[in-house]
Every structure is written in C-alpha cells, then in structure tokens.
Design a protein around this motif. Structure first.
Motif, PDB file in Angstrom:
ATOM      1  N   SER A  11      -1.936  -1.091  -3.859  1.00  0.00           N
ATOM      2  CA  SER A  11      -3.078  -0.176  -3.764  1.00  0.00           C
ATOM      3  C   SER A  11      -2.637   1.246  -3.444  1.00  0.00           C
ATOM      4  O   SER A  11      -1.812   1.469  -2.549  1.00  0.00           O
ATOM      5  CB  SER A  11      -4.066  -0.657  -2.694  1.00  0.00           C
ATOM      6  N   VAL A  69       0.832  -1.199   0.000  1.00  0.00           N
ATOM      7  CA  VAL A  69       0.000   0.000   0.000  1.00  0.00           C
ATOM      8  C   VAL A  69       0.869   1.252   0.000  1.00  0.00           C
ATOM      9  O   VAL A  69       1.919   1.288   0.644  1.00  0.00           O
ATOM     10  CB  VAL A  69      -0.947   0.009   1.227  1.00  0.00           C
ATOM     11  N   HIS A  88     -14.110  -3.521  -2.010  1.00  0.00           N
ATOM     12  CA  HIS A  88     -12.758  -3.641  -2.577  1.00  0.00           C
ATOM     13  C   HIS A  88     -12.044  -4.885  -2.045  1.00  0.00           C
ATOM     14  O   HIS A  88     -11.464  -5.668  -2.801  1.00  0.00           O
ATOM     15  CB  HIS A  88     -11.968  -2.377  -2.216  1.00  0.00           C
ATOM     16  N   GLY A 130     -11.714   1.092  -6.485  1.00  0.00           N
ATOM     17  CA  GLY A 130     -11.018  -0.076  -6.999  1.00  0.00           C
ATOM     18  C   GLY A 130     -11.912  -1.107  -7.653  1.00  0.00           C
ATOM     19  O   GLY A 130     -11.426  -2.061  -8.250  1.00  0.00           O
ATOM     20  N   ILE A 157      -9.219  -7.532  -3.581  1.00  0.00           N
ATOM     21  CA  ILE A 157      -7.952  -7.734  -2.872  1.00  0.00           C
ATOM     22  C   ILE A 157      -7.805  -9.157  -2.335  1.00  0.00           C
ATOM     23  O   ILE A 157      -6.851  -9.873  -2.682  1.00  0.00           O
ATOM     24  CB  ILE A 157      -7.787  -6.703  -1.727  1.00  0.00           C
ATOM     25  N   PHE A 207      -5.319   2.914   1.459  1.00  0.00           N
ATOM     26  CA  PHE A 207      -6.086   1.861   2.115  1.00  0.00           C
ATOM     27  C   PHE A 207      -6.619   2.460   3.415  1.00  0.00           C
ATOM     28  O   PHE A 207      -6.875   3.665   3.481  1.00  0.00           O
ATOM     29  CB  PHE A 207      -5.205   0.615   2.353  1.00  0.00           C
ATOM     30  N   THR A 222      -4.442  -1.169  -7.978  1.00  0.00           N
ATOM     31  CA  THR A 222      -5.784  -0.697  -7.645  1.00  0.00           C
ATOM     32  C   THR A 222      -5.702   0.583  -6.821  1.00  0.00           C
ATOM     33  O   THR A 222      -4.610   1.096  -6.560  1.00  0.00           O
ATOM     34  CB  THR A 222      -6.578  -1.804  -6.920  1.00  0.00           C
ATOM     35  N   ARG A 223      -6.844   1.084  -6.385  1.00  0.00           N
ATOM     36  CA  ARG A 223      -6.854   2.341  -5.631  1.00  0.00           C
ATOM     37  C   ARG A 223      -8.110   2.423  -4.772  1.00  0.00           C
ATOM     38  O   ARG A 223      -9.071   1.676  -4.980  1.00  0.00           O
ATOM     39  CB  ARG A 223      -6.831   3.546  -6.577  1.00  0.00           C
ATOM     40  N   GLU A 224      -8.062   3.329  -3.804  1.00  0.00           N
ATOM     41  CA  GLU A 224      -9.231   3.642  -2.984  1.00  0.00           C
ATOM     42  C   GLU A 224      -9.413   5.155  -2.903  1.00  0.00           C
ATOM     43  O   GLU A 224      -8.420   5.877  -2.729  1.00  0.00           O
ATOM     44  CB  GLU A 224      -9.079   3.058  -1.576  1.00  0.00           C
TER      45      GLU A 224
END
Length: 216
Positions: free
Chosen positions: A100, A7, A83, A47, A88, A103, A42-44
């Motif tokens: 990511s 992360v 997500h 995601g 994940i 998080f 991915t991302r928050e």
C-alpha cells in the motif's frame, strides 16, 4: 494474517510510486512469495471504489468547498475502514501479499503533526478503522522538504500538496517521530532510484529470514 502487508510512507515527492512499481516487478520472482500467492497494489486514500470518491473530495474538492480539519480526519478514517474491510484483510487472510502507498502513519503525520489535531484522538480512530491491523513492514522514504519542493516544481499540486513548506516540515518531523516509535525501515529518498530499490530488496530479504527463523 497468512499474507504479508507492506506499506510505503513519506512526504510528497519521495518516490513511493516509483519504488512500488519496481517492487511489483521484483517480488513475484524473488522467491519470497509462496507459489500461488497474488500481489495486490493499493493506495490511500482511494484503494476501493468508495475510497476513490473520498480521494476526490479530500485532494481535489469542488471549488470553494474545503473540508474542516476534523472533517478531513474523519474522511481519511472512513476511507481506511473501507479499505481494510474490503481489500486488505480479505486478501491477507487468503495468504496474498498487499503493498500500500500510505496507511495510518500518513494520517498521524499529516493530520496529527501537520494539522496539529490531538494525537490521542487520531490513535483512537486508527484502532477503529484498522481493526487492529498493523503492517508487517513499513518503508519510510525520507526526503528533505527542500528536495520535495524542488521535485514537484511545475506540477499541479492537490489540496494537501499546496499547503507549503512549513506544513510539510511539520509532517516530515511527524514521520521521523513515528518511524522511531514503530520501528519503520528508514531509506534515504535522496539516493538514486536503483540504490533505494536495492535497499528495499535487502530489507525484505532480511525480514523474511528473520520470520523463517522465528517460525522454525
């Protein structure tokens, strides 16, 4: 977990996107990932397909529609729950690696230290949304508030970015506290992009060596 979960955290403008891009190019040929392993970026928030709808509502909501602080917190938690469950955990269980952009540390920093929502409440929601999942390693790209504002000058700010310097300073203090509590890897984001990338590579190699030693 069979795979690895990495992360990146930090205030806006710290260079997470750039460093994740550099890491994406290096990791598959680094020798760290077992043969056949897939790297997922991915991302928050955002995601998953459902998360993309949350992202739009959170960062660029329709005009005059502003989520209340508690509503905002619950939306971030909902995004994370989806997500973790959809993307994940399934990939980690297959042995793949997941990187990511943000998080749970971001929620604690922005909504807890920034919005000043009760930290115990946020921690309870985190346990539910993450299902107890913790990253193997978190990189905190530490950037001063003044440098953050300078880097983003002239850009269109989303709703969170537009909160201003005082809010951002509280968020940065939150990251400082959480980084110490959770043993994150602090990397100064005020160095050159190449030096930052090299620091990240070195830390991942050290982490891998230690993991191999423990599992030997």
């Amino acid at each position: 977990m069979k795979g690895r979960f990495i992360v990146f955290e930090g205030i806006d403008g710290c260079g997470k996107t750039t460093q994740i891009s550099k890491l994406t190019k290096w990791l598959p040929s680094s020798g760290l990932m077992p043969e056949g392993t897939i790297l997922h970026i991915t991302r928050e928030p955002g995601g998953t397909e459902l998360g993309q709808a949350f992202r739009k509502l959170l960062l660029n909501p329709p005009k005059n529609i502003i989520p209340q602080d508690l509503t905002e917190l619950l939306m971030y938690a909902a995004d994370r729950a989806q997500h973790v469950s959809e993307l994940i955990l399934p990939n980690l269980e297959k042995g793949d690696w997941v990187v990511s952009d943000r998080f749970s540390g971001s929620t604690l920093s922005y909504q807890g230290y920034g919005r000043e929502i009760d930290l115990n409440l946020i921690n309870q929601l985190e346990k539910i949304a993450t299902q107890g999942l913790n990253p193997n390693i978190t990189f905190w790209l530490d950037l001063s508030v003044n440098e953050s504002l300078a880097r983003r000058k002239g850009f269109n700010n989303d709703r969170i970015e537009a909160e201003g310097a005082d809010f951002l300073q509280k968020v940065r203090c939150g990251f400082q506290t959480i980084a110490k509590q959770r043993n994150w890897i602090r990397v100064s984001a005020e160095q050159s992009k190449e030096i930052i990338a090299q620091n990240i590579k070195e830390e991942l190699l050290k982490f891998d060596l230690e993991a191999r030693r423990i599992n030997a």
